[in-house]
Design a protein around this motif. Sequence first.
Motif, PDB file in Angstrom:
ATOM      1  N   LEU A  52     -55.867  71.114  43.125  1.00 43.95           N
ATOM      2  CA  LEU A  52     -54.549  71.576  43.553  1.00 43.95           C
ATOM      3  C   LEU A  52     -54.421  73.093  43.440  1.00 43.95           C
ATOM      4  O   LEU A  52     -53.887  73.755  44.338  1.00 43.95           O
ATOM      5  N   SER A  53     -54.918  73.634  42.348  1.00 47.91           N
ATOM      6  CA  SER A  53     -54.833  75.078  42.127  1.00 47.91           C
ATOM      7  C   SER A  53     -55.599  75.838  43.201  1.00 47.91           C
ATOM      8  O   SER A  53     -55.099  76.816  43.770  1.00 47.91           O
ATOM      9  N   GLY A  54     -56.820  75.384  43.491  1.00 46.11           N
ATOM     10  CA  GLY A  54     -57.595  76.050  44.538  1.00 46.11           C
ATOM     11  C   GLY A  54     -56.906  75.987  45.878  1.00 46.11           C
ATOM     12  O   GLY A  54     -56.927  76.957  46.650  1.00 46.11           O
ATOM     13  N   TYR A  55     -56.268  74.854  46.165  1.00 47.14           N
ATOM     14  CA  TYR A  55     -55.557  74.714  47.442  1.00 47.14           C
ATOM     15  C   TYR A  55     -54.365  75.680  47.518  1.00 47.14           C
ATOM     16  O   TYR A  55     -54.206  76.415  48.494  1.00 47.14           O
ATOM     17  N   VAL A  56     -53.532  75.663  46.476  1.00 45.66           N
ATOM     18  CA  VAL A  56     -52.299  76.460  46.486  1.00 45.66           C
ATOM     19  C   VAL A  56     -52.609  77.952  46.532  1.00 45.66           C
ATOM     20  O   VAL A  56     -51.974  78.709  47.285  1.00 45.66           O
ATOM     21  N   ILE A  57     -53.580  78.398  45.746  1.00 50.08           N
ATOM     22  CA  ILE A  57     -53.915  79.823  45.738  1.00 50.08           C
ATOM     23  C   ILE A  57     -54.433  80.262  47.105  1.00 50.08           C
ATOM     24  O   ILE A  57     -54.080  81.344  47.610  1.00 50.08           O
ATOM     25  N   THR A  58     -55.249  79.446  47.733  1.00 49.33           N
ATOM     26  CA  THR A  58     -55.811  79.812  49.038  1.00 49.33           C
ATOM     27  C   THR A  58     -54.748  79.807  50.125  1.00 49.33           C
ATOM     28  O   THR A  58     -54.704  80.719  50.963  1.00 49.33           O
ATOM     29  N   ILE A  59     -53.881  78.801  50.118  1.00 48.41           N
ATOM     30  CA  ILE A  59     -52.848  78.718  51.154  1.00 48.41           C
ATOM     31  C   ILE A  59     -51.806  79.821  50.984  1.00 48.41           C
ATOM     32  O   ILE A  59     -51.126  80.208  51.931  1.00 48.41           O
ATOM     33  N   SER A  60     -51.694  80.340  49.754  1.00 44.86           N
ATOM     34  CA  SER A  60     -50.682  81.358  49.466  1.00 44.86           C
ATOM     35  C   SER A  60     -51.210  82.775  49.628  1.00 44.86           C
ATOM     36  O   SER A  60     -50.423  83.728  49.609  1.00 44.86           O
ATOM     37  N   ASN A  61     -52.523  82.933  49.746  1.00 50.90           N
ATOM     38  CA  ASN A  61     -53.121  84.276  49.836  1.00 50.90           C
ATOM     39  C   ASN A  61     -54.128  84.283  50.987  1.00 50.90           C
ATOM     40  O   ASN A  61     -55.289  83.926  50.813  1.00 50.90           O
ATOM     41  N   LYS A  62     -53.657  84.675  52.151  1.00 55.61           N
ATOM     42  CA  LYS A  62     -54.501  84.650  53.343  1.00 55.61           C
ATOM     43  C   LYS A  62     -55.543  85.761  53.365  1.00 55.61           C
ATOM     44  O   LYS A  62     -56.566  85.651  54.024  1.00 55.61           O
ATOM     45  N   GLY A  63     -55.279  86.843  52.640  1.00 56.55           N
ATOM     46  CA  GLY A  63     -56.242  87.934  52.649  1.00 56.55           C
ATOM     47  C   GLY A  63     -55.896  89.014  51.637  1.00 56.55           C
ATOM     48  O   GLY A  63     -54.744  89.147  51.220  1.00 56.55           O
ATOM     49  N   MET A  64     -56.913  89.758  51.221  1.00 55.75           N
ATOM     50  CA  MET A  64     -56.739  90.910  50.332  1.00 55.75           C
ATOM     51  C   MET A  64     -57.574  92.035  50.907  1.00 55.75           C
ATOM     52  O   MET A  64     -58.765  92.157  50.632  1.00 55.75           O
ATOM     53  N   ALA A  65     -56.918  92.836  51.715  1.00 62.70           N
ATOM     54  CA  ALA A  65     -57.654  93.859  52.460  1.00 62.70           C
ATOM     55  C   ALA A  65     -57.780  95.179  51.712  1.00 62.70           C
ATOM     56  O   ALA A  65     -58.581  96.035  52.102  1.00 62.70           O
ATOM     57  N   ASN A  66     -56.989  95.371  50.639  1.00 60.24           N
ATOM     58  CA  ASN A  66     -57.036  96.653  49.949  1.00 60.24           C
ATOM     59  C   ASN A  66     -56.726  96.470  48.467  1.00 60.24           C
ATOM     60  O   ASN A  66     -56.367  95.385  48.009  1.00 60.24           O
ATOM     61  N   TYR A  67     -56.847  97.569  47.760  1.00 59.16           N
ATOM     62  CA  TYR A  67     -56.655  97.568  46.312  1.00 59.16           C
ATOM     63  C   TYR A  67     -55.241  97.166  45.931  1.00 59.16           C
ATOM     64  O   TYR A  67     -55.033  96.415  44.974  1.00 59.16           O
ATOM     65  N   ALA A  68     -54.238  97.620  46.687  1.00 63.37           N
ATOM     66  CA  ALA A  68     -52.846  97.311  46.367  1.00 63.37           C
ATOM     67  C   ALA A  68     -52.587  95.810  46.446  1.00 63.37           C
ATOM     68  O   ALA A  68     -51.877  95.243  45.607  1.00 63.37           O
ATOM     69  N   GLN A  69     -53.155  95.147  47.438  1.00 65.45           N
ATOM     70  CA  GLN A  69     -52.962  93.703  47.573  1.00 65.45           C
ATOM     71  C   GLN A  69     -53.636  92.942  46.433  1.00 65.45           C
ATOM     72  O   GLN A  69     -53.120  91.926  45.965  1.00 65.45           O
ATOM     73  N   ILE A  70     -54.773  93.430  46.003  1.00 67.61           N
ATOM     74  CA  ILE A  70     -55.464  92.789  44.883  1.00 67.61           C
ATOM     75  C   ILE A  70     -54.643  92.915  43.608  1.00 67.61           C
ATOM     76  O   ILE A  70     -54.471  91.931  42.869  1.00 67.61           O
ATOM     77  N   ILE A  71     -54.121  94.104  43.340  1.00 74.72           N
ATOM     78  CA  ILE A  71     -53.299  94.315  42.150  1.00 74.72           C
ATOM     79  C   ILE A  71     -52.049  93.450  42.210  1.00 74.72           C
ATOM     80  O   ILE A  71     -51.638  92.846  41.195  1.00 74.72           O
ATOM     81  N   ASN A  72     -51.443  93.348  43.368  1.00 73.89           N
ATOM     82  CA  ASN A  72     -50.252  92.521  43.527  1.00 73.89           C
ATOM     83  C   ASN A  72     -50.564  91.049  43.243  1.00 73.89           C
ATOM     84  O   ASN A  72     -49.787  90.336  42.595  1.00 73.89           O
ATOM     85  N   TYR A  73     -51.716  90.592  43.727  1.00 75.67           N
ATOM     86  CA  TYR A  73     -52.151  89.210  43.494  1.00 75.67           C
ATOM     87  C   TYR A  73     -52.352  88.951  41.999  1.00 75.67           C
ATOM     88  O   TYR A  73     -51.891  87.925  41.463  1.00 75.67           O
ATOM     89  N   VAL A  74     -53.032  89.874  41.301  1.00 72.26           N
ATOM     90  CA  VAL A  74     -53.279  89.709  39.862  1.00 72.26           C
ATOM     91  C   VAL A  74     -51.963  89.694  39.090  1.00 72.26           C
ATOM     92  O   VAL A  74     -51.776  88.884  38.175  1.00 72.26           O
ATOM     93  N   LYS A  75     -51.036  90.572  39.462  1.00 75.59           N
ATOM     94  CA  LYS A  75     -49.741  90.603  38.781  1.00 75.59           C
ATOM     95  C   LYS A  75     -48.999  89.281  38.944  1.00 75.59           C
ATOM     96  O   LYS A  75     -48.417  88.767  37.984  1.00 75.59           O
ATOM     97  N   LYS A  76     -49.012  88.733  40.143  1.00 76.69           N
ATOM     98  CA  LYS A  76     -48.325  87.460  40.388  1.00 76.69           C
ATOM     99  C   LYS A  76     -48.936  86.334  39.575  1.00 76.69           C
ATOM    100  O   LYS A  76     -48.229  85.481  39.024  1.00 76.69           O
ATOM    101  N   ARG A  77     -50.253  86.326  39.498  1.00 81.74           N
ATOM    102  CA  ARG A  77     -50.923  85.260  38.737  1.00 81.74           C
ATOM    103  C   ARG A  77     -50.612  85.382  37.252  1.00 81.74           C
ATOM    104  O   ARG A  77     -50.358  84.394  36.566  1.00 81.74           O
ATOM    105  N   LEU A  78     -50.647  86.603  36.734  1.00 79.85           N
ATOM    106  CA  LEU A  78     -50.338  86.808  35.319  1.00 79.85           C
ATOM    107  C   LEU A  78     -48.887  86.452  35.011  1.00 79.85           C
ATOM    108  O   LEU A  78     -48.587  85.832  33.988  1.00 79.85           O
ATOM    109  N   LEU A  79     -47.987  86.841  35.917  1.00 77.30           N
ATOM    110  CA  LEU A  79     -46.570  86.550  35.715  1.00 77.30           C
ATOM    111  C   LEU A  79     -46.313  85.047  35.735  1.00 77.30           C
ATOM    112  O   LEU A  79     -45.464  84.543  34.994  1.00 77.30           O
ATOM    113  N   ARG A  80     -47.054  84.335  36.548  1.00 76.82           N
ATOM    114  CA  ARG A  80     -46.861  82.883  36.628  1.00 76.82           C
ATOM    115  C   ARG A  80     -47.424  82.165  35.406  1.00 76.82           C
ATOM    116  O   ARG A  80     -46.858  81.196  34.927  1.00 76.82           O
TER     117      ARG A  80
END
Length: 418
Positions: A55-83
Motif C-alpha cells: 500500500l505504501s509503495g502504491y500511495v507514494i508512487t501515485i502521489s509523486n509523479k516526478g522529482m525533476a529538481n532539488y526543490a521538489q526532492i526537498i518538498n517530498y522529504v519534508k512531507k514524508r517526515l511531517l506525515r
Amino acid sequence: MPINQPININLEALRGYAAIFVVIGHWTLNGQYTPMPLVVFSPSPHLFLLVFFVLSGYVITISNKGMANYAQIINYVKKRLLRIYPIYFLALLVTLIIAGFHYSASAIFWNFAMMQDLITSPFAENGPTWSLHFEMLFYLLFIPLIFFRLNFIAVLVLSMLLAVCNYCFQLQLYPPIVSLYLLGFAFWMGGACIAKYFTAEQAEVDHAKLLSALFFILATDQMITRSGLPALRDSAGFLLFKQHLPDTPPGIGGMAIVLGYQDLALLPYCLYTVLVFSGRKLKHEGWWFTLLLMPLLYSVYVALTEPAREHAMAFAAPVGYLGLSLIFRFVNWPVIEGLGRAMVRIGAWLGSISYGIYIIHAPLLYLVGRINIAGNPLMGYLIKLSLLFALIIMMAYLLEKVFQLRIRNLISGKIKAS
C-alpha cells in the motif's frame, strides 16, 4: 498523501482493516489467556504488515509523479517526515512512560532517530516500530528511482534476486539485514509497479468484489504460510518459501525481525488485494484469481487428508474465509453489495486513523496486559479487550485528528510567515 491528492476510499478502507487485523493478531500472541475462537479466527499481523508495504509503495508512487529538481526532492522529504515523525515521536514518548524509562540513553537516542533495527533494537513495548525504519529507507530509495526514471519492474526483480543471493551464498560483505531491506523493498516496489503500470478503472466500484478480496487475503496466510503446503515442502520450487533469515541479524541485538523467504509466496496475494482495492485494471483478472486460488484449494486438500485430525480442524477458519470469499465473488445478491458498501465506509474511517492505530497499539496492549482481573478468565479477557480497543481508537484519533493536524497547521503557518 498530499492534501491536493484525492483519497481512494477503497484503499483507505483496506488500510483501516489491515491496521485492525494487526492489532487483533498481536493481542492473541501476548502470552496471556485468550479464548480459543479468537486464536483460530484471528488474522495474521505479519501478512497485513506486508500489505501495508505494498500500500505504501502504491500511495507514494501515485502521489509523486516526478522529482525533476532539488526543490521538489526537498518538498517530498519534508512531507514524508511531517506525515511520519510527529506521531512517531509522541508514540515513543508514550511507550517510554509506560515502560518506565528503563532503557539506556543510547537506545532512546537511536530509536528517536529512527535507526532501530540497524543500530539498536526497537523498544520491546512497541516492537512494530521496526517497520518505520524500513519505511523511511524506502521513501529515500524512491527518490533516485523517480528522479532517474528507472524501470520499476527491473528494480522489483533485482531486489528479490539480490535478497536471495545475499542469503543463499552467505556473502560476508553484506550482512543479513540487507536481505531484510531487500525483501521489504520488493513488496514496496510491488505497490509502486501497480501505480505505475496499471491504468485506473473507470467502471463503477464492485463492493461485493472488494468484500470477496478482503476475505480472500484473510484466508491466504494460514493456508500457505501455516500449512507450508506439506506435500511440496521438499521440492525445489518451494525451497525458498520455507527458508528463514537468521534469527539475530548483525546489528539488531536480540530482536528477530520476521521477514523470511516464505513471504515471497505471499507477494502475489498482497499485490492482487491492493490491485482490487485500488480499482486498477487487470487483464484476464479471472484467470489470475484462479491461479491464486489453486494453491489455497490444494492446501485444503492436504490438510483434510492428513492423519492428524487436529491439523485439519485448525483450518476451519481459513476455509470459512475462503468460502465466504467465493460466495461474495460469485453470488449476485443485493445484500452482499450492501455489506460491501458498509465494509468500505467503516474501513475508510478506520483508515483515516490507521497510522495512529498501528503506532500506538503495542504499548497500550502492554499496558492493558498488565491489568489483573480476578474471577472468570473469559470475562476478564473481554473487559480488557474492550478497554484496549477503546484506548487504541481514542489515542489514534487524538494522534491523527488533533495532534497531527495541529502540527501540520503550525508548520504551514511558519512557512507562510517566512
